[in-house]
Design a protein around this motif. Structure first.
Motif, mmCIF file in Angstrom:
data_model
loop_
_atom_site.group_PDB
_atom_site.id
_atom_site.type_symbol
_atom_site.label_atom_id
_atom_site.label_comp_id
_atom_site.label_asym_id
_atom_site.label_seq_id
_atom_site.Cartn_x
_atom_site.Cartn_y
_atom_site.Cartn_z
ATOM 1 N N UNK A 196 6.425 3.417 -9.607
ATOM 2 C CA UNK A 196 7.099 4.607 -10.320
ATOM 3 C C UNK A 196 7.286 4.053 -11.661
ATOM 4 N N UNK A 197 7.898 2.957 -12.137
ATOM 5 C CA UNK A 197 8.192 2.824 -13.734
ATOM 6 C C UNK A 197 6.773 2.437 -14.136
ATOM 7 N N UNK A 198 5.992 1.620 -13.748
ATOM 8 C CA UNK A 198 4.672 1.304 -14.280
ATOM 9 C C UNK A 198 3.934 2.634 -14.489
ATOM 10 N N UNK A 199 4.105 3.491 -13.447
ATOM 11 C CA UNK A 199 3.037 4.816 -13.444
ATOM 12 C C UNK A 199 3.465 5.587 -14.617
ATOM 13 N N UNK A 200 4.853 5.535 -14.669
ATOM 14 C CA UNK A 200 5.259 6.510 -15.902
ATOM 15 C C UNK A 200 4.813 5.836 -17.323
ATOM 16 N N UNK A 220 0.690 -1.421 0.071
ATOM 17 C CA UNK A 220 -0.033 -0.037 -0.126
ATOM 18 C C UNK A 220 0.924 1.331 0.214
ATOM 19 N N UNK A 221 1.833 1.484 1.041
ATOM 20 C CA UNK A 221 2.808 2.696 0.940
ATOM 21 C C UNK A 221 3.340 2.703 -0.447
ATOM 22 N N UNK A 222 4.063 1.611 -0.852
ATOM 23 C CA UNK A 222 4.814 1.499 -2.026
ATOM 24 C C UNK A 222 4.247 2.049 -3.128
ATOM 25 N N UNK A 223 2.913 1.540 -3.264
ATOM 26 C CA UNK A 223 2.094 2.074 -4.444
ATOM 27 C C UNK A 223 1.815 3.356 -4.481
ATOM 28 N N UNK A 224 1.461 3.792 -3.220
ATOM 29 C CA UNK A 224 1.003 5.358 -2.950
ATOM 30 C C UNK A 224 2.106 6.294 -3.336
#
Length: 332
Positions: A214-218, A117-121
């Motif tokens: 972060x990589x997936x979000x970009x 949860x924390x890592x995703x946020x």
């Protein structure tokens, strides 16, 4: 349907292969299984027949039988969930595992969910603010967390927050004077005792999770629906958490379940440091005491959990992400 049948059929075959491998590896250890126990019983003046009977009662195998007969006896016991009797604790291995496994599962699942949860946020915010000071600082911190083994964090937390400050207990799963019948005080004690080991596992994995997110979000930020959300005037926080996170999180679903399985085996060192009465702590005790039945039982449970985690991830990923076709990855 054939895909699901093939995947399901692999579970017992994989567990059978692991049980066979464990059976063989244990017997390759110096001295072989039960050698020390046989010597101890012989020194007590016990006849050879009684020694063999004692060993047979412990592991449900005949020590004087050929190796293939011992293997068949052991596998029959595994299929019947009879893993023999612990040498050091003088009780059935299944009873020991049933007592230890809930604590390990609680530790692993709680820390993994918190880390996820924390890592995703954090990773979603990083992706949306790519190149910012926040992104650079958090990325550097995440790399640092990935570079340091989790047991280093365990020792630091134990020394600073446990021994130095005295804020949290340093060993055990709960106060010895309490039991579940006490009620609220017991569960508060359980949570306090779990803070340091759960915090260690959470800190040790949050860096990799944030960078992965972060990589997936970009990649997701380059999609057209994100641009549409910006044109609609939605806030940065809503775009980062609702649009970016909800789509970038999908490829991480499989790794989450696999992580739970792998971490079950990774608790060996952690539980030893905090003297946490879980599967890893009992495994270390079994190795030190040459307790082969308990050792083999711990190995088998850890492997079976990992296999089931992979199976669940494989079977449900198509439901989580409809873009993936069932059986598409059957070749890996």
């Amino acid at each position: 349907m054939n895909y699901y049948l093939r995947r399901t059929a692999r579970i017992p075959l994989t567990i059978l292969a692991v049980a066979s491998l464990t059976f063989g590896l244990i017997r390759l250890l110096p001295g072989g299984p039960y050698t020390q126990l046989r010597v101890q019983l012989a020194r007590q003046g016990m006849p050879a027949e009684q020694v063999n009977a004692r060993i047979e009662a412990l592991q449900n195998i005949r020590p004087d039988a050929p190796l293939y007969v011992q293997y068949v006896d052991y596998m029959v016991g595994v299929l019947q969930l009879d893993l023999g009797q612990s040498i050091s604790m003088n009780e059935p291995v299944m009873d020991v595992l049933a007592r230890a496994l809930p604590w390990t599962i609680f530790l692993v699942v709680t820390s993994t969910v918190l880390m996820f949860v924390l890592g995703v946020f954090v990773g979603a915010i990083q992706a949306y603010w790519e190149g910012s000071t926040f992104d650079k600082l958090v990325s550097s911190g995440s790399i640092l967390l990935m570079s340091v083994p989790y047991y280093i964090f365990a020792v630091l937390l134990l020394f600073v927050l446990g021994f130095k400050q005295g804020w949290f207990p340093t060993s055990g799963a709960h106060a010895r004077s309490l039991d579940p019948a006490v009620g609220l005080d017991y569960y508060v004690s359980v949570l306090r005792h779990a803070v340091l080991p759960v915090g260690t596992f959470t800190i040790g994995g949050i860096g990799a999770m944030a960078l992965n997110m972060r990589g997936n979000g970009i990649q997701v930020l380059g999609q057209e629906y994100v641009e549409v959300a910006r044109l609609r005037g939605l806030s940065d926080t809503r775009i980062a958490t609702r649009y970016v996170a909800s789509n970038a999180i999908l490829p991480m679903y499989t790794s989450l379940l696999l992580l739970i399985g792998f971490r079950l085996g990774g608790t060996v060192i952690l539980e030893e440091i905090f003297t946490y009465p879980g599967l890893g702590d009992y495994l270390i005790s079994a190795v030190n005491a040459n307790d082969y039945p308990l050792m083999m039982g711990c190995f088998l449970v850890i492997t079976a959990t990992l296999v089931v985690s992979v199976y669940i991830a494989d079977m449900t990923y198509g439901l989580i992400d409809p873009r993936v076709s069932v059986g598409e990855t059957d070749g890996y």
